[in-house]
Design a protein around this motif. Structure first.
Motif, mmCIF file in Angstrom:
data_model
loop_
_atom_site.group_PDB
_atom_site.id
_atom_site.type_symbol
_atom_site.label_atom_id
_atom_site.label_comp_id
_atom_site.label_asym_id
_atom_site.label_seq_id
_atom_site.Cartn_x
_atom_site.Cartn_y
_atom_site.Cartn_z
ATOM 1 N N SER A 83 49.161 46.541 39.530
ATOM 2 C CA SER A 83 48.202 46.518 38.337
ATOM 3 C C SER A 83 48.856 45.353 37.570
ATOM 4 O O SER A 83 47.985 45.070 36.637
ATOM 5 C CB SER A 83 48.578 48.066 37.475
ATOM 6 N N GLU A 84 49.861 44.841 37.526
ATOM 7 C CA GLU A 84 50.529 43.771 36.881
ATOM 8 C C GLU A 84 49.797 42.517 37.268
ATOM 9 O O GLU A 84 49.986 41.488 36.389
ATOM 10 C CB GLU A 84 52.110 43.868 36.822
ATOM 11 N N ALA A 85 49.462 42.499 38.510
ATOM 12 C CA ALA A 85 48.811 41.129 39.188
ATOM 13 C C ALA A 85 47.211 40.852 38.618
ATOM 14 O O ALA A 85 46.632 41.807 38.247
ATOM 15 C CB ALA A 85 48.805 41.131 40.457
ATOM 16 N N SER A 86 47.027 39.745 38.684
ATOM 17 C CA SER A 86 45.634 39.547 38.349
ATOM 18 C C SER A 86 45.169 38.725 39.996
ATOM 19 O O SER A 86 45.865 37.965 40.495
ATOM 20 C CB SER A 86 45.529 38.296 37.415
ATOM 21 N N MET A 87 43.805 38.703 40.038
ATOM 22 C CA MET A 87 43.448 38.316 41.335
ATOM 23 C C MET A 87 41.822 38.021 41.556
ATOM 24 O O MET A 87 41.155 38.565 40.468
ATOM 25 C CB MET A 87 43.535 39.219 42.337
ATOM 26 N N PHE A 88 41.179 36.908 42.278
ATOM 27 C CA PHE A 88 40.072 36.785 41.924
ATOM 28 C C PHE A 88 39.888 36.116 43.539
ATOM 29 O O PHE A 88 40.815 35.679 44.192
ATOM 30 C CB PHE A 88 39.593 35.700 41.004
ATOM 31 N N TRP A 89 38.545 35.942 44.005
ATOM 32 C CA TRP A 89 38.187 35.106 45.137
ATOM 33 C C TRP A 89 37.056 34.177 45.117
ATOM 34 O O TRP A 89 36.280 34.398 44.052
ATOM 35 C CB TRP A 89 38.003 36.100 46.259
ATOM 36 N N ASP A 91 34.087 32.101 47.255
ATOM 37 C CA ASP A 91 33.200 32.207 48.503
ATOM 38 C C ASP A 91 33.304 30.466 48.939
ATOM 39 O O ASP A 91 33.846 29.858 48.589
ATOM 40 C CB ASP A 91 31.787 32.841 47.986
ATOM 41 N N GLU A 92 32.420 30.609 50.147
ATOM 42 C CA GLU A 92 32.668 29.465 50.884
ATOM 43 C C GLU A 92 31.927 28.223 50.205
ATOM 44 O O GLU A 92 31.799 27.129 50.684
ATOM 45 C CB GLU A 92 31.889 29.621 52.394
ATOM 46 N N THR A 93 30.919 28.824 49.465
ATOM 47 C CA THR A 93 30.187 27.569 48.311
ATOM 48 C C THR A 93 30.891 27.126 47.346
ATOM 49 O O THR A 93 30.568 26.242 46.562
ATOM 50 C CB THR A 93 28.845 28.065 48.019
ATOM 51 N N GLY A 94 32.126 27.838 47.083
ATOM 52 C CA GLY A 94 32.970 27.177 45.738
ATOM 53 C C GLY A 94 32.744 28.059 44.635
ATOM 54 O O GLY A 94 33.096 27.383 43.562
ATOM 55 N N GLN A 95 32.023 29.114 44.627
ATOM 56 C CA GLN A 95 31.773 29.869 43.496
ATOM 57 C C GLN A 95 32.764 31.010 43.309
ATOM 58 O O GLN A 95 33.221 31.765 44.239
ATOM 59 C CB GLN A 95 30.291 30.369 43.792
ATOM 60 N N THR A 96 33.093 31.005 42.221
ATOM 61 C CA THR A 96 34.078 32.432 41.762
ATOM 62 C C THR A 96 33.309 33.578 41.762
ATOM 63 O O THR A 96 32.207 33.832 41.123
ATOM 64 C CB THR A 96 34.773 32.090 40.461
ATOM 65 N N ARG A 97 33.709 34.660 42.567
ATOM 66 C CA ARG A 97 33.227 35.834 42.514
ATOM 67 C C ARG A 97 33.957 36.971 41.898
ATOM 68 O O ARG A 97 33.942 36.728 40.650
ATOM 69 C CB ARG A 97 33.052 36.358 44.018
ATOM 70 N N GLU A 98 34.493 37.821 42.374
ATOM 71 C CA GLU A 98 35.166 39.029 41.597
ATOM 72 C C GLU A 98 36.411 38.465 40.875
ATOM 73 O O GLU A 98 37.277 37.620 41.491
ATOM 74 C CB GLU A 98 35.559 40.109 42.691
ATOM 75 N N ARG A 99 36.543 39.079 39.638
ATOM 76 C CA ARG A 99 37.770 38.583 38.850
ATOM 77 C C ARG A 99 38.416 39.970 38.490
ATOM 78 O O ARG A 99 37.779 40.955 37.848
ATOM 79 C CB ARG A 99 37.466 37.920 37.647
ATOM 80 N N LEU A 100 39.586 39.972 38.511
ATOM 81 C CA LEU A 100 40.476 41.275 38.192
ATOM 82 C C LEU A 100 41.689 40.802 37.251
ATOM 83 O O LEU A 100 42.498 40.054 37.997
ATOM 84 C CB LEU A 100 40.923 42.131 39.290
#
Length: 450
Positions: A83-89, A91-100
């Motif tokens: 829960s203390e961590a921040s994460m995101f990914w 995609d292959e096109t260089g667009q930011t998807r999910e942000r937590l």
């Protein structure tokens, strides 16, 4: 002096104790806090960066070929555990998807240059937050995912405990230092107390005028000083006893000599009186007068010596009474009037109509005045002047002459015993005399002590 009796060695031991106790206290306090204090701090899952990095890479590889929803679901699952961590990914096109969490501030799209710059800025052991970048899947064209953990969440259990109880550790160390300061204060307070006791003993003499000895409690440097002080007092007491014995012998000798000399002087004066009845030449009569004068002077010296001895021993008679001072001075000077008149003195007297009274011994007061008159007659004969004045308002008596002054030369100048007698007598009567003297004469003023 034994080492344990040295103040220097004792203080060096205190300093050595302080030097040793500080590191020992740090070690002991640390052991106490980290091993014996109850704590609810559990081992942190974030504290090992290597494990976090391995976990993140493993999860990224497990998402090979996964859909966007699957990746989002996986990140949500990991977020619940970390829960203390921040994460995101991305995609292959260089667009930011999910942000937590969703409020996470990251670029919406990524270029190769931006990606390289981001990774470059977030690498290093001191960079905050701790950042892990992992490629999704085993290929390089499925995008990447990033994990960020604040450095504050990566503290070990011991570090967390230290942060929680750091104030207590500081207080404990301060307490140890305070104990050292208190011990030093006690050490110097005792030294100061002993020195003040010694000072008090030095500045508070007993009735004999010599301080009392003090008890020696310790054999250190101050104790040795106290021993020396007591030895000094002992020597002073021996000297005082010896001085009193010598003074008593001296006074007894003076008294005996005074009595022994009076008998031959009386005999010589009797023979001189008999010779005056015989027929003598003018030169013989002159010599006889000189002999008679010197016998009188010697007799006066013996009388003064005896009086001085009696005064210093407190055996001279003293009978104070309320005395009319104007009348006493008149009567005293009247007895000397023919003497000064015969010597050709110019006499000037001023006696007020009003009078004043002093509590004095009339015989002693007359002796004082006679001594002053006699000094003028003997030593100020060249000036041929005497003035006697009384100020009844100020209660002061003035006697003046025009002689060479008390510092001048006189053929009959003696050792000053007569003036010493005057001082002692006036002191007993609570009076004092002051002089203004010079080559043109002397002014003597008698008045009460203030």
């Amino acid at each position: 002096m034994k080492l344990k009796n040295s103040l220097l060695n004792q203080y060096l031991l205190i300093i050595l104790f302080a030097i040793m106790i500080v590191p020992i206290s740090f070690l002991g306090i640390s052991i106490l806090f980290f091993n014996y204090l109850p704590t609810d701090v559990e081992p942190s899952k974030y504290q090992n960066g290597t494990d976090l990095e391995a976990m993140w890479h493993e999860e990224a590889q497990s998402l090979a070929g996964a859909s966007d929803d699957q990746i989002n679901e996986k990140l949500t699952e990991i977020k619940k555990e970390y829960s203390e961590a921040s994460m995101f990914w991305v995609d292959e096109t260089g667009q930011t998807r999910e942000r937590l969490p969703e409020s996470l501030s990251v670029p919406p799209s990524w270029s190769p240059a931006l990606t390289i710059d981001y990774m470059k800025k977030n690498r290093g052991l001191e960079v905050d937050p701790f950042t892990v970048v992992a490629l999704i899947g085993k290929k390089k064209d499925e995008g990447f995912m990033i994990l960020q953990v604040p450095r504050s969440a990566m503290l070990s259990a011991g570090q967390s405990l230290q942060e929680r109880y750091s104030y207590a550790i500081i207080l404990a160390v301060v307490a140890v230092l305070a104990i050292f300061i208190f011990i030093s204060w006690i050490f110097f307070y005792k030294i100061r107390k002993r020195l003040l006791r010694l000072q008090q003993a030095m500045s508070s003499p007993a009735e004999s005028g010599i301080p009392d000895t003090i008890s020696v409690e310790k054999r250190d440097e101050i104790g040795q000083l106290e021993v020396s002080f007591n030895e000094m007092i002992h020597q002073l007491e021996i000297s005082r006893v010896r001085e009193k014995e010598e003074e008593m012998l001296r006074r007894q000798l003076i008294a005996n000599l005074s009595h022994d000399l009076r008998t031959p002087l009386t005999t010589i004066r009797g023979h001189a009186f008999s010779l005056k009845k015989e027929a003598l030449s003018d030169k013989g009569k002159e010599s006889l007068d000189l002999i008679d004068n010197k016998i009188g002077y010697l007799g006066q010296l013996i009388e003064n010596l005896l009086s001085y001895t009696l005064l210093t021993t407190g055996k001279y008679p003293y009978y104070p009474e309320r005395t009319d001072m104007v009348r006493l001075v008149k009567t005293s000077f009247a007895a000397w009037y023919p003497v000064f008149e015969g010597a050709g003195f110019q006499m000037e007297v001023e006696f007020p109509e009003t009078t004043f009274y002093w509590e004095v011994d009339p015989q002693r007061m007359e002796r004082v005045l006679d001594n002053f008159y006699q000094n003028i007659y003997r030593h100020a004969r060249n000036g041929a002047y005497i003035g006697v004045k009384i100020d009844a308002h100020l209660q002061e008596i003035f006697i003046e002459d025009h002689g060479p002054g008390m510092g001048g030369e006189s053929i009959e100048k003696g050792a000053g015993i007569g003036l010493s007698i005057v001082s002692l007598m006036l002191k007993d009567m609570k009076l004092k005399w002051e002089t203004e003297t010079g080559e043109h004469g002397t002014m003597i003023k008698i008045r009460k002590r203030s």
